[in-house]
Every structure is written in structure tokens, then in C-alpha cells.
Write a protein that holds these residues in place. Sequence first.
Motif, mmCIF file in Angstrom:
data_model
loop_
_atom_site.group_PDB
_atom_site.id
_atom_site.type_symbol
_atom_site.label_atom_id
_atom_site.label_comp_id
_atom_site.label_asym_id
_atom_site.label_seq_id
_atom_site.Cartn_x
_atom_site.Cartn_y
_atom_site.Cartn_z
ATOM 1 N N HIS A 104 0.380 -23.997 -0.920
ATOM 2 C CA HIS A 104 -0.303 -23.858 0.365
ATOM 3 C C HIS A 104 -1.708 -23.272 0.238
ATOM 4 C CE1 HIS A 104 -0.671 -23.594 4.663
ATOM 5 N NE2 HIS A 104 -0.822 -22.290 4.641
ATOM 6 N N ARG A 105 -1.920 -22.414 -0.743
ATOM 7 C CA ARG A 105 -3.220 -21.749 -0.849
ATOM 8 C C ARG A 105 -4.025 -22.218 -2.055
ATOM 9 N NH1 ARG A 105 -0.849 -15.732 0.585
ATOM 10 N NH2 ARG A 105 -0.574 -16.090 2.816
ATOM 11 N N ARG A 122 3.057 -33.396 1.371
ATOM 12 C CA ARG A 122 2.928 -33.235 2.822
ATOM 13 C C ARG A 122 3.211 -34.547 3.539
ATOM 14 N NH1 ARG A 122 -0.062 -32.885 7.441
ATOM 15 N NH2 ARG A 122 -0.055 -30.823 8.420
ATOM 16 N N GLY A 160 2.119 -28.950 10.420
ATOM 17 C CA GLY A 160 1.017 -28.006 10.292
ATOM 18 C C GLY A 160 1.401 -26.615 10.765
ATOM 19 N N ALA A 161 2.132 -26.555 11.883
ATOM 20 C CA ALA A 161 2.582 -25.265 12.393
ATOM 21 C C ALA A 161 3.556 -24.604 11.417
ATOM 22 C CB ALA A 161 3.244 -25.447 13.752
ATOM 23 N N GLU A 163 3.698 -24.966 8.174
ATOM 24 C CA GLU A 163 2.949 -24.494 7.007
ATOM 25 C C GLU A 163 2.268 -23.157 7.292
ATOM 26 O OE1 GLU A 163 1.785 -28.831 5.052
ATOM 27 O OE2 GLU A 163 0.445 -27.886 6.517
ATOM 28 N N SER A 164 1.602 -23.069 8.438
ATOM 29 C CA SER A 164 0.920 -21.822 8.787
ATOM 30 C C SER A 164 1.914 -20.684 8.999
ATOM 31 C CB SER A 164 0.086 -22.023 10.061
ATOM 32 O OG SER A 164 -0.955 -22.946 9.841
ATOM 33 N N LEU A 165 3.015 -20.995 9.655
ATOM 34 C CA LEU A 165 4.016 -19.974 9.939
ATOM 35 C C LEU A 165 4.674 -19.474 8.653
ATOM 36 C CD1 LEU A 165 5.317 -18.420 12.257
ATOM 37 C CD2 LEU A 165 7.030 -20.232 12.426
ATOM 38 N N GLY A 167 3.248 -19.246 5.708
ATOM 39 C CA GLY A 167 2.310 -18.315 5.089
ATOM 40 C C GLY A 167 2.330 -16.958 5.765
ATOM 41 N N TRP A 168 2.372 -16.975 7.106
ATOM 42 C CA TRP A 168 2.424 -15.722 7.859
ATOM 43 C C TRP A 168 3.725 -14.979 7.590
ATOM 44 C CZ3 TRP A 168 6.011 -14.562 11.771
ATOM 45 C CH2 TRP A 168 5.782 -13.361 12.445
#
Length: 206
Positions: A104-105, A122, A160-161, A163-165, A167-168
Motif C-alpha cells: 500500500h505504501r 488491485r 479504495g475505501a 485500502e485507506s481504512l 492503513g488507518w
Amino acid sequence: MPRAMREQQMLDAAVQTFGQRGYRAASMDEIAELAGVSKPLVYLYLNSKEDLFTACIRRESAALVAAVRAAVDPGLPADRQLWEGLTAFFGHTTEHPDAWAVLHRQARTHGEPFAAEVAVMRDEIVAFVTGLIGVAARESLGDGELADKDVAGLAQALVGAAESLAGWANDTPGVSAREAAATLMNFAWEGLGNLMKGQRWSPSAR
């Protein structure tokens, strides 16, 4: 030790090092030491730092996709399928934070060819989610009620949501995989539920 096992040992060390130190800061000396092998052996097996990083991306991508696919029972209702898939996704990213950091990063921020490798993973997950949303739409609305482009767009937004979640959640102490999955399920499926009933939001609606 058989070559295949030795190679996996090197990849384990590389994922941990890349995930925690970053691609540029990680050194082949560190990876070799963590794997318990000599640096020349790492080069012999995996050619270069770029090839080693690419091998890490491919292995971890395949593992994540396999975990999501294995968790979903196609005989379940669409919302349960999505729930099981999300739970597996967040479970895997929580249990393998270094691997998720690589995917992811690190891979996405260091250009080609790494970004293209992650894009393959993805695209596979998006296609899988597109199928789930498409099934739900057909079950609820019938054919043609929700355009293919709408289904594809919803799948992109949901992935997309997620993936971001993920990471958080990995950066926030005390957030479990099930809690992360429930957060996204409540956010996404409740909205999808109204859409499946033919209720669309419009800026002109009062």
C-alpha cells in the motif's frame, strides 16, 4: 535447506525490512542478516534489490487475493459475501502489517515497475467486488436497473475505501480487523442497500 524454502526465508526477511524501513532505506545487508544467509546468496537467488522487491510484491499480492477469495462463499447472500470478504481483507492486512506496508505504501510510491505490480492485484480485487455488487443489484433490482458503469464505479470506491481504512487501522492501536470491516460495511452497505431499493440521492432532492 531446499532452495524453495530458503527463498521464502529471504522473502520473509525482505518483506519485514522493506515494510519497516522502506524500499530506499532497506539494504541487502540487513535483509541477508535477518534471513541468516550471506548477501551473495541473496543476489544469487533473487538477482537484485529491485527483483527482490518485485518478488515480495507478487508473493504478498497473491496471498492477499487468495485470502479474500477463500473467505467468500458464493452460496451466501450478497451482503454476507461482502462481509466475509471484507473481514478476510482486514484480517490479512492486520496480521501482516509489513506486507500491507509494502503493497500500500512502498510499492505505490516508488514508481514503475512496482506500481504496475500492485495494480494487477488491485484490478483483481476490484473485479471480484464488482461481481459481488453486480449480483446484489440483479437480485434486488433485476437486469438493467443499475448500469455496468455504476457497478464498476461503486466497486472502485469500495476497494479504495478499504485500502485507506486498512492503513488507518494498522496505525491505530486497538482497532481490530472485525471493527474495521464493520465500519466499512456500515458505511458502504447501508448506502448500497438504499440504492438496491431504487433510492438514489440527488442534489436537487429535498
